[in-house]
Design an enzyme around this catalytic site. Structure first.
Site, PDB file in Angstrom:
ATOM      1  N   SER A 109       1.013  -1.279   0.038  1.00 30.31           N
ATOM      2  CA  SER A 109      -0.073  -0.016   0.007  1.00 30.31           C
ATOM      3  C   SER A 109       0.911   1.244  -0.075  1.00 30.31           C
ATOM      4  O   SER A 109       1.778   1.327   0.673  1.00 30.31           O
ATOM      5  CB  SER A 109      -0.792  -0.062   1.346  1.00 30.31           C
ATOM      6  OG  SER A 109      -1.325   1.293   1.396  1.00 30.31           O
TER       7      SER A 109
ATOM      8  N   TYR B   1      -4.738  -1.088   9.033  1.00 30.16           N
ATOM      9  CA  TYR B   1      -4.538  -1.411   7.839  1.00 30.16           C
ATOM     10  C   TYR B   1      -3.120  -1.025   7.434  1.00 30.16           C
ATOM     11  O   TYR B   1      -2.146  -1.765   6.894  1.00 30.16           O
ATOM     12  CB  TYR B   1      -5.476  -0.703   6.706  1.00 30.16           C
ATOM     13  CG  TYR B   1      -5.155  -0.938   5.352  1.00 30.16           C
ATOM     14  CD1 TYR B   1      -5.293  -2.282   4.719  1.00 30.16           C
ATOM     15  CD2 TYR B   1      -4.742  -0.096   4.625  1.00 30.16           C
ATOM     16  CE1 TYR B   1      -5.149  -2.338   3.276  1.00 30.16           C
ATOM     17  CE2 TYR B   1      -4.271  -0.259   3.131  1.00 30.16           C
ATOM     18  CZ  TYR B   1      -4.450  -1.407   2.659  1.00 30.16           C
ATOM     19  OH  TYR B   1      -4.339  -1.444   1.207  1.00 30.16           O
TER      20      TYR B   1
ATOM     21  N   LYS C 282       0.353  -3.504   6.394  1.00 33.91           N
ATOM     22  CA  LYS C 282       0.809  -3.615   5.213  1.00 33.91           C
ATOM     23  C   LYS C 282       2.453  -3.190   5.393  1.00 33.91           C
ATOM     24  O   LYS C 282       3.274  -3.817   4.642  1.00 33.91           O
ATOM     25  CB  LYS C 282       0.401  -2.703   4.575  1.00 33.91           C
ATOM     26  CG  LYS C 282      -1.225  -3.137   3.739  1.00 33.91           C
ATOM     27  CD  LYS C 282      -0.983  -4.362   2.949  1.00 33.91           C
ATOM     28  CE  LYS C 282      -2.367  -4.574   2.182  1.00 33.91           C
ATOM     29  NZ  LYS C 282      -2.023  -5.778   1.205  1.00 33.91           N
TER      30      LYS C 282
END
Length: 267
Positions: free
Chosen positions: A149, A184, A188
């Protein structure tokens, strides 16, 4: 035994995974694509959609049930691929979640959201990779691709380029948007090191390993594709084409890196 390169995409029935399958089906190169999904019914429906959209594709697409939160499901998928093909050439670890917004909506506790984020994006992806390594080592040109990401880079976080990097206003509690997708992006970032570890562990075995940072895409990952579009999100096909380029050797000079469309993402 299939002569085509055998490719497995987790989370392949929706979002970036599905777009990746479609991108590969437009290649002149023929693949045997295993479209993985938690629901075999949904995976089969996605396969049928691909067949209708690309009837002249050189590739073959088949559904496979795999839930990377379920060790037994991963093991069954391994046994199926081993039994039918005896090898795996390319593993695309696409399955992932972004559930920070569930906390704001009162649907998950913070602990649940953070555990879920790491369980899927990091731990589940680790176990999926570990399980399939023996089949990858049977390939003449094995490749592993992780999906990173743009929010996972530590080096760029302090530049405050992205909205998620900007300092929050003084006071408590913070506004929902100011809290950001911390679970999140942290998971990542952890996955980036996991990718580096696999590149180290499998280097002598000739396994090529990357992460792909596809950019902000208008998929269901963040819960609302239309809202993401208004925030400048790109068509998922853009990310899928980057993955296909890595699959087909276009970034072989950047093994062990987090790949963006036009450059390498800083750590």
């Amino acid at each position: 035994m299939a002569s085509n390169e055998i490719l497995l995409v987790t989370g392949g029935n929706t979002g970036l995974g599905f777009e990746t399958v479609k991108s590969l089906c437009q290649s002149e190169k023929a693949y045997t694509i295993l479209l993985g999904g938690r629901s075999l019914e949904k995976a089969n429906a996605a396969v049928e959609n691909v067949r209708v959209d690309f009837p002249q594709s050189a590739s073959t697409v088949k559904a496979i049930q795999v839930d990377i939160e379920d060790d037994d499901s991963i093991s069954r998928a391994y046994e199926q691929v081993d039994s039918e093909y005896g090898r795996l050439d390319i593993l695309i670890n696409n399955a992932g979640v972004q559930v920070d917004q569930q906390v704001l909506g009162g649907k998950m506790t913070m602990r649940q959201a953070w555990n879920k984020s790491w369980d899927v994006n990091t731990t589940g992806t680790q176990l999926m990779t570990y399980t399939f390594v023996p089949l990858l080592l049977q390939s003449a040109n094995p490749r592993i691709i992780f999906i990173a990401s743009g929010t996972s880079t530590l080096a760029e976080q302090e530049k405050e380029t992205l909205w998620v990097d900007r300092p929050a206003q003084k006071g408590w509690p913070k506004q929902p948007m100011e809290m950001g997708p911390g679970a999140y992006r942290s998971s990542k970032t952890g996955m980036n090191m996991m990718m580096r570890e696999w590149a180290r562990i499998l280097k002598a075995d000739g396994v090529k390993v990357w992460a792909v940072s596809p950019g902000m895409l208008a998929t269901g990952l963040g819960g609302n594709p239309e809202l993401l579009k208004k925030m400048g999100a790109l068509d998922p096909q853009v990310g899928a084409d980057i993955i296909r380029d890595v699959v087909e050797g276009g970034r072989d000079h950047e093994i062990g890196k987090v790949i963006r469309k036009d450059n390498v993402q800083p750590w």
